[in-house]
Design a protein around this motif. Structure first.
Motif, short mmCIF file in Angstrom:
data_model
loop_
_atom_site.label_atom_id
_atom_site.label_comp_id
_atom_site.label_asym_id
_atom_site.label_seq_id
_atom_site.Cartn_x
_atom_site.Cartn_y
_atom_site.Cartn_z
N LYS A 202 0.21 -4.67 9.39
CA LYS A 202 0.84 -3.57 8.65
C LYS A 202 2.07 -4.10 7.94
O LYS A 202 2.64 -5.12 8.32
N ASN A 204 4.23 -5.36 4.35
CA ASN A 204 4.09 -6.02 3.05
C ASN A 204 4.98 -7.26 3.06
O ASN A 204 6.12 -7.21 3.50
N SER A 211 3.37 -10.33 -3.95
CA SER A 211 3.36 -9.43 -2.80
C SER A 211 1.94 -9.26 -2.26
O SER A 211 0.97 -9.20 -3.02
N TYR A 212 1.86 -9.18 -0.94
CA TYR A 212 0.58 -8.99 -0.26
C TYR A 212 0.75 -7.88 0.78
O TYR A 212 1.72 -7.88 1.54
N SER A 213 -0.21 -6.96 0.82
CA SER A 213 -0.10 -5.79 1.70
C SER A 213 -1.04 -5.91 2.89
O SER A 213 -1.84 -6.86 3.00
N GLN A 214 -0.98 -4.91 3.76
CA GLN A 214 -1.77 -4.92 4.99
C GLN A 214 -3.25 -5.00 4.68
O GLN A 214 -3.73 -4.55 3.64
N LYS A 231 8.91 -7.48 2.93
CA LYS A 231 9.42 -6.46 1.99
C LYS A 231 9.74 -5.15 2.71
O LYS A 231 10.41 -4.28 2.15
N THR A 234 7.16 -5.46 9.07
CA THR A 234 5.81 -5.99 8.93
C THR A 234 5.34 -6.62 10.23
O THR A 234 6.11 -7.30 10.91
#
Length: 303
Positions: A202, A204, A211-214, A231, A234
């Motif tokens: 979970k 970012n 940027s890379y998210s969950q 960010k 996390t």
């Protein structure tokens, strides 16, 4: 450098549970010895009949399953007669070796009121250990070292990294960690392993301005030293190690030899892999053989 970004795909492991499947991926079958990774949950809208989540008895060969919970509770039973309630923060390491069956049951609805979330990985075994005797070990959070510094919290699940070690028994060089980063914290991957990656449970992160998210896994080549910046708060799962060479995977079977998987199929059909003695009234039959272990996506793998 960044080798690949893997986007988790949806898969069903029981009548009532879908998971995010990360490994295996068609362009990246393994990271170190890790050949499989599922992320279940978070599931907060649970029906009163939690048995729909159950994974019935099913077989494995040639690997170790590693179950790690963030929330909830699951009961493990296996062909050795082991019955273990798995709780958050524990490491539950089952080595299938020559063959074992197990089930995962959600029998206490009260334990799921805060939600269910877990990650399960499979670690392929070195060739010399593929036919080892099956075993199961449970390790409590008190047995797993924790490190905190400058917005970083991490627990070593298995292997060695960042100077941390524990007594979780492994069969090849690897690392596996649960990491929580506060917003703005920076972090780097361990440098001592050939293959390294992390999965965003979970939150970012930013790596090299992107940027890379969950739901994404990032895998890096040896020598790369990426700086990971959170960010927002996390949670990451870091994993990797030394490669073992080619492995074939079909359903729940992993082996360095195609013919061994064919044998495992027949063993399960003929009842030669013992069911859990305290959970032997039902089981998952062998799927229709629509693919060969040499290539293509395996049938729906079960945890």
């Amino acid at each position: 450098m960044l080798d690949i970004v893997i986007e988790a795909r949806s898969a069903a492991i029981s009548a009532g549970m879908r998971v995010k499947r990360i490994l295996p991926f068609r362009l990246r079958r393994m990271v170190g010895p890790f050949i499989f990774m599922d992320h279940a949950g978070p599931i907060t809208d649970l029906a009163s009949n939690t048995s729909s989540l159950d994974v019935l008895p099913h077989p494995h060969i040639g690997l170790s399953t590693v179950s790690y919970l963030f929330g909830g509770q699951v009961t493990h039973r296996d062909g050795l007669g082991v019955q273990q309630i798995i709780k958050p923060g524990e490491v539950n390491w089952m080595t299938a070796g020559s063959g074992i069956s197990h089930s995962e049951r959600f029998e206490d609805p009260s334990s799921l009121t805060g939600g269910l979330e877990m990650v399960q990985t499979w670690v392929a075994l070195p060739e010399k250990d593929e036919e080892a005797a099956p075993s199961f070990n449970n390790y409590t959070p008190e047995q797993l070292p924790v490190f905190t510094q400058k917005g970083v919290w991490m627990r070593l699940i298995a292997g060695n990294a960042y100077g941390l070690q524990n007594k979780v028994k492994t069969n090849s060089p690897l690392f596996y960690l649960h990491v929580v980063l506060q917003q703005g914290a920076t972090f780097g991957l361990p440098e001592e392993h050939s293959e390294r990656g992390f999965y965003i449970v979970k939150g970012n992160v930013e790596v090299s301005g992107v940027s890379y998210s969950q739901g994404k896994m990032l895998v890096f080549s040896k020598g790369a030293d990426p700086l990971i910046t959170a960010k927002e708060e996390t949670t990451l799962m870091l994993l990797g190690g030394e490669p073992l060479g080619e492995r074939f995977i079909w359903w729940n079977f992993v082996s360095s030899r195609k013919e061994r998987i064919e044998q495992a199929k027949e063993d399960w059909k003929q009842g030669r892999i013992m069911l859990p003695p305290n959970d032997n009234k039902e089981f998952i039959p062998l799927p229709n053989d629509k693919s060969k272990p040499a290539g293509g996506p395996p049938p729906e793998a079960l945890s």
